[in-house]
Scaffold this motif. Structure first.
Motif, mmCIF file in Angstrom:
data_model
loop_
_atom_site.group_PDB
_atom_site.id
_atom_site.type_symbol
_atom_site.label_atom_id
_atom_site.label_comp_id
_atom_site.label_asym_id
_atom_site.label_seq_id
_atom_site.Cartn_x
_atom_site.Cartn_y
_atom_site.Cartn_z
ATOM 1 N N GLU A 176 0.827 -1.211 0.000
ATOM 2 C CA GLU A 176 0.000 0.000 0.000
ATOM 3 C C GLU A 176 0.859 1.258 0.000
ATOM 4 O O GLU A 176 0.544 2.242 -0.676
ATOM 5 C CB GLU A 176 -0.929 -0.009 1.208
ATOM 6 N N SER A 180 0.754 4.122 -2.936
ATOM 7 C CA SER A 180 0.519 5.527 -2.598
ATOM 8 C C SER A 180 1.716 6.385 -2.955
ATOM 9 O O SER A 180 1.571 7.533 -3.384
ATOM 10 C CB SER A 180 0.205 5.660 -1.103
ATOM 11 N N TYR A 183 1.551 7.202 -6.591
ATOM 12 C CA TYR A 183 0.555 8.250 -6.842
ATOM 13 C C TYR A 183 1.079 9.626 -6.435
ATOM 14 O O TYR A 183 0.918 10.611 -7.161
ATOM 15 C CB TYR A 183 -0.724 7.925 -6.065
ATOM 16 N N VAL A 221 -4.403 11.458 -0.677
ATOM 17 C CA VAL A 221 -3.418 10.955 0.288
ATOM 18 C C VAL A 221 -4.005 10.994 1.696
ATOM 19 O O VAL A 221 -3.756 10.109 2.517
ATOM 20 C CB VAL A 221 -2.123 11.796 0.202
ATOM 21 N N LYS A 224 -6.106 8.051 2.631
ATOM 22 C CA LYS A 224 -5.300 6.887 3.001
ATOM 23 C C LYS A 224 -4.599 7.086 4.343
ATOM 24 O O LYS A 224 -3.876 6.204 4.808
ATOM 25 C CB LYS A 224 -4.257 6.610 1.911
ATOM 26 N N TYR A 360 -7.977 1.266 -4.997
ATOM 27 C CA TYR A 360 -7.149 2.362 -5.505
ATOM 28 C C TYR A 360 -7.684 2.920 -6.828
ATOM 29 O O TYR A 360 -6.958 3.556 -7.572
ATOM 30 C CB TYR A 360 -5.701 1.899 -5.697
ATOM 31 N N GLN A 363 -7.435 6.816 -7.014
ATOM 32 C CA GLN A 363 -6.070 7.310 -7.210
ATOM 33 C C GLN A 363 -5.590 7.035 -8.630
ATOM 34 O O GLN A 363 -4.960 7.888 -9.261
ATOM 35 C CB GLN A 363 -5.129 6.658 -6.193
#
Length: 713
Positions: A176, A180, A183, A221, A224, A360, A363
């Motif tokens: 994860e 992230s 992204y 962000v 998350k 996701y 994203q």
């Protein structure tokens, strides 16, 4: 074989009694526990003792429960049967937007131990430094324990709950974090690239897009949990509001970008009220959020987002159908984002399975949308460039056509004038012919005076503009050289950054070597100085052109209100080359009101008087310093007074009496026509004003112009 068969039968028998239990076997690494949960959603807050003996729990029928907005805490009950070889398990609640999570674990004497975590405490107090909620579960091998969870949240409550071994949980967290991180990297690349382009082209679309990217990135962000983990771990109160604030700001910026990029005012004017309405809703969401009513702020933000998505989709589709080229990229980008949002929502409502792709989806869609919009902005620049080139070509064609028409009309007009002149010559007697000849002679002399003024005007403007233009052109070549060096450096740095074979330290070292080789700090200073010089030259040229525009209204025949101070200043620009930096100009301007006048003709008067004053000063001082011109203005209720004084040669009484007579001049042959002061006298009379002279030979002359504020017929 019999032994294996008995073990399998025993396993099936045990599992038949494990309905509602999370069974962890030796082969189990990670399991999604949604359907093994029992849920209780009371209408008010209740205590654990009441929950412990409650019979109102209902089994969950979905893998990931979605409770929406809830005014009270939600309780979950689940049992874990540990048939593995590991006593230590990890409970993972993969939704960081929960405000508080409390775990009740069975103790030694039948009591329950209480562990809590949430956004009401600093992030650093958490045992596991993860944006999600992680709890240790101590379930001895071949035993079953029942746990309770208390969940509270001001936003939508969505509960993907996993039970896993520590190693599997660490691998999942790493995965994860990697997704992230990718992204975030895409967001930063798009952000800085478009910010650089904005500073280059100064197009507001790029500014709105940069703001949109920045706050969309913070929103995604933040969902998350990384904002709370890395940006403000000591501000839990702000983190609970930040998602609403960032989402509303990104929505507002998206609407501004849509309006500017798609030119909605020109291409689809009827959509503008809907855009303003959505902007107002986004702004409105700030009020309850900042006031602490987060559920209401969340509802308003959700409503505004839904409405804005529909408005933007319909607007971009309509403008695209109309044939506006940039709308194609915009519609494609927005469609991808909506598709990602739909997939994300379908996952929440169990229509699509909960996995990495659906989790996701937003994203991924956001990253694709950013890339497509960046392509669209680049394509828009090319379109605007072509439109500008076409407009310039069309303007040139129109100018040539007008020139042809004027040329033809001049020929026709000249023929008619010649015919009429011939008729007059044939019909008039000798006396009329003589009178006509005298009028023509007078007209030629007046034109001669105008041409003399025009020559002086041309010389002054050429001299004044030449200096700043030379300053600009001399800076262009070094600026182009420095710019080429910067482009080359950027290309080299980009090659280093994209290289996969070198480490970050090596890349940084290579970049520093390039900057040192270019003497990057000096290069920035030099570019700043060159741009400052070009700006100063352009500003000075603009001031000169402004003065010329004010002065060059000679042929205006209509009365209008004008500022005599501006006329004096523009005239000084014209005669500045005659001052040669040797004659000192003293200005004493009062705040005189505008007067009704013929501005161009009045400027001609100022030019004639100033030219004569400069000639008198130069005649007295030559190349020596000491010459002065003093210009002052004042007014009363009816008149404005303008005084122009010099310390030149002055005039005797005989010269002063003749100065306004046509063809009288004290200049040498070829230096003047003798009509300048005569024209000035007639112009002042036409304004119903007066011109007064005070002069002392050897000391100087002072002209006083008295002009009425309101022109009286």
């Amino acid at each position: 074989m019999l032994k294996n068969f008995l073990i399998a039968v025993l396993f099936v028998f045990v599992c038949s009694f494990c309905k509602g239990q999370v069974v962890i076997t030796k082969s189990t690494e990670r399991v999604l526990a949604g359907k093994e949960l029992f849920t209780l959603q009371p209408n008010k807050e209740i205590g654990f003792k009441e929950v412990l003996h409650s019979s109102d729990f209902v089994p969950s029928t979905v893998t990931v429960p979605n409770f929406g907005l809830s005014k009270s805490s939600i309780w979950l009950k689940f049992s874990i049967s540990n048939q593995s070889s590991d006593n230590h398990l990890v409970l993972h609640i993969a939704y960081p937007e929960l405000d508080k999570v409390e775990l009740f674990s069975p103790g030694k004497n039948g009591d329950y131990e209480h562990i809590s975590s949430g956004k009401d405490v600093f992030f650093n107090t958490r045992k596991y430094k993860s944006p999600d909620y992680l709890f240790d579960l101590n379930v001895p091998v071949n035993t079953t324990k029942t746990f309770f969870l208390k969940i509270r949240g001001d936003k939508q409550i969505f509960l993907p709950i996993y039970v896993s071994r520590p190693t599997a949980q660490f691998q999942q967290s790493s995965k994860e974090n990697m997704l992230s991180g990718i992204y975030i990297g895409i967001v930063l690349i798009m952000l800085f690239y478009n910010l650089f382009v904005y500073f280059s082209v100064q197009d507001r679309s790029y500014l709105y897009y940069v703001i949109y990217i920045f706050f969309v990135g913070l929103t995604q962000v933040g969902l998350k949990g990384y904002n709370f983990q890395y940006l403000w771990p000591a501000w839990p109160g702000f983190d609970s509001k930040s998602i609403i604030l960032f989402a509303s700001t990104s929505g507002f910026a998206a609407l501004l970008f849509t309006n500017n990029y798609l030119e909605v005012g020109k291409n689809f004017r009827r959509a503008r009220p809907a855009l303003w309405l959505c902007m107002g809703l986004f702004i409105l969401s700030f009020v309850p959020t900042l006031a602490g009513n987060i559920p209401l702020g969340f509802k308003i933000m959700q409503s505004a987002t839904s409405l804005a998505s529909i408005v933007i989709f319909v607007t971009s589709l309509t403008i695209m159908i109309k044939g506006y080229q940039p709308a194609k990229f915009f519609f494609s980008a927005w469609s991808v984002l909506l598709a990602g949002a739909i997939i994300f929502l379908l996952k929440d409502y169990q229509i699509l399975p909960y996995n990495t792709l659906t989790s996701y989806a937003m994203q991924l869609a956001s990253a694709i949308e950013m890339s497509l919009l960046s392509f669209g902005l680049a394509d828009r620049i090319n379109i605007l460039k072509k439109e500008k080139e076409f407009s310039q070509a069309e303007a040139l064609r129109v100018a040539k056509e007008n020139e042809r028409i004027i040329r033809e009309q001049n020929v026709i007009l000249e023929q008619k004038v010649n015919e009429r002149t011939l008729e007059l010559k044939e019909s008039n007697d000798e006396l009329n012919v003589t009178l006509e000849d005298l009028k023509q002679a007078q007209s030629q002399l007046v034109e001669s005076e105008k041409m003399a003024s025009l020559g002086q005007l041309t010389a002054g403007i050429a001299h004044e503009i030449n200096n700043p233009i030379n300053f600009v052109t001399s800076n262009v070549t070094p600026l182009r050289r420095d710019f080429d060096l910067l482009i080359e450096a950027l290309s080299s740095i980009e090659d280093i950054a994209l290289s996969e074979e070198t480490s970050t330290t090596d890349k940084q070292k290579s970049i520093e070597n390039i900057k040192e080789e270019l003497d990057f700090d000096y290069l920035k200073i030099e570019i700043s100085h060159l741009l400052k010089g070009i700006h100063e030259g352009a500003t000075r040229t603009a001031e000169i052109v402004k003065g010329l525009r004010i002065f060059s209204r000679v042929d205006e025949d209509d009365l209008k209100r004008a500022d005599v101070t501006a006329g004096l200043e523009s005239t000084l620009v014209i005669v500045n080359n005659l001052l040669n930096n040797r004659i000192r100009v003293i200005k004493e301007y009062d705040s005189v009101p505008p007067i009704e006048c013929y501005p161009g003709k009045l400027n001609q008067v100022f030019l004639n008087i100033l030219s004569n004053a400069i000639h008198a000063v130069n005649k007295k001082f030559g190349e020596k310093p000491g010459g002065e011109l003093k210009i002052s203005t004042s007014f009363n209720e009816e008149n404005v007074f303008i005084k122009i004084a010099d310390n030149g040669t002055g005039m005797d009484e005989n010269t002063r009496k003749k100065i306004f007579e046509p063809f009288f001049t004290t200049k040498d042959v070829g230096e003047g026509t003798g009509l300048g002061m005569s024209i000035a006298f007639n112009t002042i009379n036409k304004h119903r004003g007066q011109i007064l002279i005070e002069s002392t030979p050897g000391e100087g002359t002072e002209f006083t112009l008295q002009l009425p504020i309101i022109h009286k017929l």
